[in-house]
Design a protein around this motif. Structure first.
Motif, PDB file in Angstrom:
ATOM      1  N   VAL A  19       1.001  -1.209   0.033  1.00  0.00           N
ATOM      2  CA  VAL A  19       0.209  -0.001   0.119  1.00  0.00           C
ATOM      3  C   VAL A  19       0.817   1.346  -0.107  1.00  0.00           C
ATOM      4  CG1 VAL A  19      -1.802   1.408   1.247  1.00  0.00           C
ATOM      5  CG2 VAL A  19      -1.790  -1.207   1.299  1.00  0.00           C
ATOM      6  N   HIS A  20       0.856   2.137  -1.140  1.00  0.00           N
ATOM      7  CA  HIS A  20       1.639   3.212  -1.150  1.00  0.00           C
ATOM      8  C   HIS A  20       0.737   4.355  -0.880  1.00  0.00           C
ATOM      9  CE1 HIS A  20       4.655   1.049  -3.496  1.00  0.00           C
ATOM     10  NE2 HIS A  20       3.723   0.464  -4.024  1.00  0.00           N
ATOM     11  N   ARG A  21       1.473   5.119  -0.070  1.00  0.00           N
ATOM     12  CA  ARG A  21       0.680   6.513   0.275  1.00  0.00           C
ATOM     13  C   ARG A  21       1.250   7.741   0.115  1.00  0.00           C
ATOM     14  NH1 ARG A  21       1.646   6.710   5.462  1.00  0.00           N
ATOM     15  NH2 ARG A  21       3.470   5.386   5.341  1.00  0.00           N
ATOM     16  N   ASN A  22       0.598   8.713   0.107  1.00  0.00           N
ATOM     17  CA  ASN A  22       0.994  10.106  -0.195  1.00  0.00           C
ATOM     18  C   ASN A  22       1.337  10.716   1.132  1.00  0.00           C
ATOM     19  OD1 ASN A  22       1.512  12.544  -1.825  1.00  0.00           O
ATOM     20  ND2 ASN A  22      -1.028  13.072  -1.808  1.00  0.00           N
ATOM     21  N   PRO A  23       2.632  11.535   1.023  1.00  0.00           N
ATOM     22  CA  PRO A  23       3.356  11.622   0.067  1.00  0.00           C
ATOM     23  C   PRO A  23       4.257  10.514  -0.408  1.00  0.00           C
ATOM     24  CG  PRO A  23       4.440  12.707   1.891  1.00  0.00           C
ATOM     25  CD  PRO A  23       3.002  12.029   2.311  1.00  0.00           C
ATOM     26  N   ARG A  24       4.733  10.468  -1.647  1.00  0.00           N
ATOM     27  CA  ARG A  24       5.547   9.388  -2.126  1.00  0.00           C
ATOM     28  C   ARG A  24       6.669   8.940  -1.224  1.00  0.00           C
ATOM     29  NH1 ARG A  24       3.235   7.903  -6.804  1.00  0.00           N
ATOM     30  NH2 ARG A  24       1.855   9.347  -7.963  1.00  0.00           N
ATOM     31  N   SER A  25       7.275   9.927  -0.837  1.00  0.00           N
ATOM     32  CA  SER A  25       8.394   9.444   0.214  1.00  0.00           C
ATOM     33  C   SER A  25       7.740   8.738   1.518  1.00  0.00           C
ATOM     34  CB  SER A  25       9.076  10.905   0.870  1.00  0.00           C
ATOM     35  OG  SER A  25       8.294  11.732   1.516  1.00  0.00           O
ATOM     36  N   SER A  26       6.708   8.504   1.723  1.00  0.00           N
ATOM     37  CA  SER A  26       5.944   7.742   2.837  1.00  0.00           C
ATOM     38  C   SER A  26       6.700   6.343   2.887  1.00  0.00           C
ATOM     39  CB  SER A  26       4.605   7.754   3.169  1.00  0.00           C
ATOM     40  OG  SER A  26       4.251   9.203   3.423  1.00  0.00           O
ATOM     41  N   GLU A  27       6.702   5.601   3.839  1.00  0.00           N
ATOM     42  CA  GLU A  27       6.993   4.222   3.748  1.00  0.00           C
ATOM     43  C   GLU A  27       5.835   3.421   3.401  1.00  0.00           C
ATOM     44  OE1 GLU A  27       7.801   0.773   7.375  1.00  0.00           O
ATOM     45  OE2 GLU A  27       8.769   2.839   7.651  1.00  0.00           O
ATOM     46  N   THR A  28       6.029   2.546   2.317  1.00  0.00           N
ATOM     47  CA  THR A  28       5.055   1.451   1.985  1.00  0.00           C
ATOM     48  C   THR A  28       4.665   0.751   3.089  1.00  0.00           C
ATOM     49  OG1 THR A  28       5.863   1.798  -0.290  1.00  0.00           O
ATOM     50  CG2 THR A  28       4.469  -0.375   0.134  1.00  0.00           C
ATOM     51  N   ILE A  58      -4.271   2.914   8.450  1.00  0.00           N
ATOM     52  CA  ILE A  58      -4.037   3.841   7.210  1.00  0.00           C
ATOM     53  C   ILE A  58      -4.949   4.701   7.129  1.00  0.00           C
ATOM     54  CG2 ILE A  58      -1.709   2.832   6.880  1.00  0.00           C
ATOM     55  CD1 ILE A  58      -3.277   1.964   4.120  1.00  0.00           C
ATOM     56  N   ARG A  59      -5.052   6.054   6.669  1.00  0.00           N
ATOM     57  CA  ARG A  59      -5.982   6.819   6.410  1.00  0.00           C
ATOM     58  C   ARG A  59      -6.269   6.495   4.786  1.00  0.00           C
ATOM     59  NH1 ARG A  59      -4.778  12.646   8.477  1.00  0.00           N
ATOM     60  NH2 ARG A  59      -2.859  12.269   6.829  1.00  0.00           N
ATOM     61  N   LEU A  60      -7.566   6.426   4.420  1.00  0.00           N
ATOM     62  CA  LEU A  60      -7.764   6.083   3.066  1.00  0.00           C
ATOM     63  C   LEU A  60      -7.581   7.117   2.160  1.00  0.00           C
ATOM     64  CD1 LEU A  60     -11.405   4.319   3.506  1.00  0.00           C
ATOM     65  CD2 LEU A  60      -9.093   3.339   2.890  1.00  0.00           C
ATOM     66  N   LYS A  61      -7.377   8.392   2.718  1.00  0.00           N
ATOM     67  CA  LYS A  61      -7.307   9.659   1.808  1.00  0.00           C
ATOM     68  C   LYS A  61      -5.763   9.806   1.550  1.00  0.00           C
ATOM     69  CE  LYS A  61      -6.854  13.117   5.255  1.00  0.00           C
ATOM     70  NZ  LYS A  61      -7.661  14.474   5.515  1.00  0.00           N
ATOM     71  N   ASP A  62      -4.781   9.023   2.086  1.00  0.00           N
ATOM     72  CA  ASP A  62      -3.586   8.896   2.135  1.00  0.00           C
ATOM     73  C   ASP A  62      -2.887   7.867   0.852  1.00  0.00           C
ATOM     74  OD1 ASP A  62      -3.118  11.107   3.587  1.00  0.00           O
ATOM     75  OD2 ASP A  62      -2.673   9.849   5.157  1.00  0.00           O
ATOM     76  N   VAL A  63      -4.002   6.965   0.752  1.00  0.00           N
ATOM     77  CA  VAL A  63      -3.501   5.725  -0.204  1.00  0.00           C
ATOM     78  C   VAL A  63      -3.662   6.233  -1.734  1.00  0.00           C
ATOM     79  CG1 VAL A  63      -4.387   3.580  -1.130  1.00  0.00           C
ATOM     80  CG2 VAL A  63      -4.370   4.094   1.299  1.00  0.00           C
ATOM     81  N   ILE A  64      -2.248   6.029  -2.436  1.00  0.00           N
ATOM     82  CA  ILE A  64      -2.277   6.268  -3.828  1.00  0.00           C
ATOM     83  C   ILE A  64      -2.190   5.084  -4.822  1.00  0.00           C
ATOM     84  CG2 ILE A  64      -1.466   8.515  -3.300  1.00  0.00           C
ATOM     85  CD1 ILE A  64       1.439   7.524  -3.879  1.00  0.00           C
TER      86      ILE A  64
END
Length: 114
Positions: A19-28, A58-64
């Motif tokens: 699960v990749h999150r925003n910002p892109r530098s966040s840990e997967t 994890i917050r859904l709005k952060d999931v990219i």
């Protein structure tokens, strides 16, 4: 397809995912999706070798992006009767509940502004 629908689909399939999150530098975050609420999702974390490693909310709005993770870890995990772990019984729509649980790590990121 929005993040909640993607996460719910892999929850039903019991697929090992990144699960990749925003910002892109966040840990997967990688593991199995245990539950999906209106604002949060609960991931049963996996560590190297496919072994269980607790839970992360994890917050859904952060999931990219949600990507299936193929390989021996998924195949091995599916041979274990205790994995993936059963979802915790908590209301993912009550944000105040999440930080109060010592067995859940809450991953929250701030969106970067230009």
């Amino acid at each position: 397809m929005d993040a909640a629908k993607k996460l719910d689909k892999v929850r039903i399939d019991r697929s090992l995912v990144d699960v990749h999150r925003n910002p892109r530098s966040s840990e997967t975050v990688w593991g199995y999706v245990s539950a999906v609420g209106k604002k949060w999702a609960l991931i049963a974390n996996a560590r190297d070798g496919g072994y269980p490693d607790g839970f992360t909310a994890i917050r859904l709005k952060d999931v990219i992006a949600v990507r299936r993770r193929a390989g021996f870890e998924d195949a091995f995990a599916k041979t274990r009767t205790d994995w993936p772990e059963s979802p915790l019984h908590l209301d993912l729509d009550l944000e105040a509940v999440l930080p109060a649980r010592p067995d859940v790590g809450v991953v929250a990121t701030k969106r970067l502004r230009d």
